[in-house]
Scaffold this active site. Structure first.
Site, PDB file in Angstrom:
ATOM      1  N   HIS A 147      50.968  18.727  15.726  1.00 32.29           N
ATOM      2  CA  HIS A 147      52.005  19.476  14.755  1.00 32.29           C
ATOM      3  C   HIS A 147      51.485  18.882  13.170  1.00 32.29           C
ATOM      4  O   HIS A 147      50.984  17.817  12.993  1.00 32.29           O
ATOM      5  CB  HIS A 147      53.343  19.318  14.803  1.00 32.29           C
ATOM      6  CG  HIS A 147      53.726  17.750  15.116  1.00 32.29           C
ATOM      7  ND1 HIS A 147      53.776  16.878  16.194  1.00 32.29           N
ATOM      8  CD2 HIS A 147      54.539  17.190  14.210  1.00 32.29           C
ATOM      9  CE1 HIS A 147      53.908  15.708  16.086  1.00 32.29           C
ATOM     10  NE2 HIS A 147      54.423  15.828  14.849  1.00 32.29           N
ATOM     11  N   ASP A 154      61.898  21.480  10.318  1.00 38.30           N
ATOM     12  CA  ASP A 154      62.026  20.155  10.849  1.00 38.30           C
ATOM     13  C   ASP A 154      63.465  19.742  11.008  1.00 38.30           C
ATOM     14  O   ASP A 154      64.311  20.269  10.048  1.00 38.30           O
ATOM     15  CB  ASP A 154      61.058  19.164   9.998  1.00 38.30           C
ATOM     16  CG  ASP A 154      61.199  17.743  11.140  1.00 38.30           C
ATOM     17  OD1 ASP A 154      59.915  17.430  11.340  1.00 38.30           O
ATOM     18  OD2 ASP A 154      62.228  16.987  11.160  1.00 38.30           O
ATOM     19  N   CYS A 159      56.147  22.574  23.250  1.00 43.47           N
ATOM     20  CA  CYS A 159      55.785  24.025  23.906  1.00 43.47           C
ATOM     21  C   CYS A 159      56.842  24.885  24.161  1.00 43.47           C
ATOM     22  O   CYS A 159      57.025  26.005  24.127  1.00 43.47           O
ATOM     23  CB  CYS A 159      55.144  23.500  25.129  1.00 43.47           C
ATOM     24  SG  CYS A 159      53.218  23.040  25.257  1.00 43.47           S
TER      25      CYS A 159
HETATM   26  P1  AMP Z   1      55.925  12.912  14.149  1.00 40.53           P
HETATM   27  O1  AMP Z   1      57.067  11.898  13.949  1.00 40.53           O
HETATM   28  O2  AMP Z   1      54.842  12.990  13.426  1.00 40.53           O
HETATM   29  O3  AMP Z   1      55.674  13.238  15.763  1.00 40.53           O
HETATM   30  O4  AMP Z   1      56.949  14.168  13.803  1.00 40.53           O
HETATM   31  C1  AMP Z   1      57.889  14.698  14.784  1.00 40.53           C
HETATM   32  C2  AMP Z   1      59.010  15.536  14.012  1.00 40.53           C
HETATM   33  O5  AMP Z   1      59.371  16.566  14.865  1.00 40.53           O
HETATM   34  C3  AMP Z   1      59.854  14.794  13.343  1.00 40.53           C
HETATM   35  O6  AMP Z   1      60.108  15.007  11.824  1.00 40.53           O
HETATM   36  C4  AMP Z   1      61.336  15.289  13.977  1.00 40.53           C
HETATM   37  O7  AMP Z   1      62.189  15.285  13.079  1.00 40.53           O
HETATM   38  C5  AMP Z   1      60.765  16.538  14.358  1.00 40.53           C
HETATM   39  N1  AMP Z   1      61.446  17.340  15.536  1.00 40.53           N
HETATM   40  C6  AMP Z   1      61.837  16.535  16.767  1.00 40.53           C
HETATM   41  N2  AMP Z   1      62.803  17.174  17.659  1.00 40.53           N
HETATM   42  C7  AMP Z   1      62.851  18.491  16.684  1.00 40.53           C
HETATM   43  C8  AMP Z   1      63.368  19.873  17.093  1.00 40.53           C
HETATM   44  N3  AMP Z   1      64.154  19.964  18.179  1.00 40.53           N
HETATM   45  N4  AMP Z   1      63.439  20.629  16.179  1.00 40.53           N
HETATM   46  C9  AMP Z   1      62.674  20.472  14.978  1.00 40.53           C
HETATM   47  N5  AMP Z   1      62.235  19.562  14.753  1.00 40.53           N
HETATM   48  C10 AMP Z   1      62.111  18.358  15.472  1.00 40.53           C
HETATM   49 ZN    ZN Z   2      53.172  21.006  24.023  1.00 39.93          ZN
END
Ligand code: AMP
Ligand code: ZN
Length: 118
Positions: free
Chosen positions: A98, A29, A6
């Site tokens: 996502h 990512d 968010c």
């Molecule tokens: P999931 O593990 O499917 O919940 O995916 C979460 C994703 O968010 C992972 O691939 C992380 O590398 C990515 N992620 C976490 N924090 C950030 C951030 N601040 N900016 C961009 N990607 C992020």
């Molecule tokens: Zn949210």
């Protein structure tokens, strides 16, 4: 609500924007697992795929339209993968819906892709 995605969607936490409209936000990512690894999120908070309902499911169609648009713009329409992890067993670490858009490499597929880890 203390939700990382968010805050990213609102610009309160920096991210590398790929695409944005009034409903969705797409950004790179932070820890890419393929040469192209984007995340597409709804701007509205939905905690994960298990919370998609008749009331909010239109956003999912919009996210897939967005993915196709991005794939065309990036020239990756010949090979990409869209993944959403839902819940702890699937490895969901951020509890805001996502979709991972993965591309830029030939990806394997099969039982080894979903090996049990514990
Ligand atoms: P999931 O593990 O499917 O919940 O995916 C979460 C994703 O968010 C992972 O691939 C992380 O590398 C990515 N992620 C976490 N924090 C950030 C951030 N601040 N900016 C961009 N990607 C992020
Ligand atoms: Zn949210």
């Amino acid at each position: 609500m203390d939700c990382l995605f968010c805050k990213i969607a609102k610009g309160e936490i920096p991210s590398t924007k790929v695409y944005e409209d009034e409903l969705v936000y797409c950004f790179k990512d932070i820890a890419p697992i393929t040469p192209i690894h984007y995340l597409i999120i709804p701007k509205m908070h939905i905690s994960g795929a298990s919370e998609i309902t008749a009331e909010n499911s239109a956003i999912v169609a919009h996210i897939f339209e967005t993915a196709a648009k991005i794939a065309k713009a990036e020239g990756i329409q010949d090979g990409f993968r869209i993944i959403t992890n839902c819940g702890d067993n699937a490895g969901q670490t951020v509890k805001h819906l996502h979709f991972h858009l993965l591309a830029g490499v030939k990806m394997g597929w099969g039982p080894e892709s979903v090996q049990a880890v514990e």
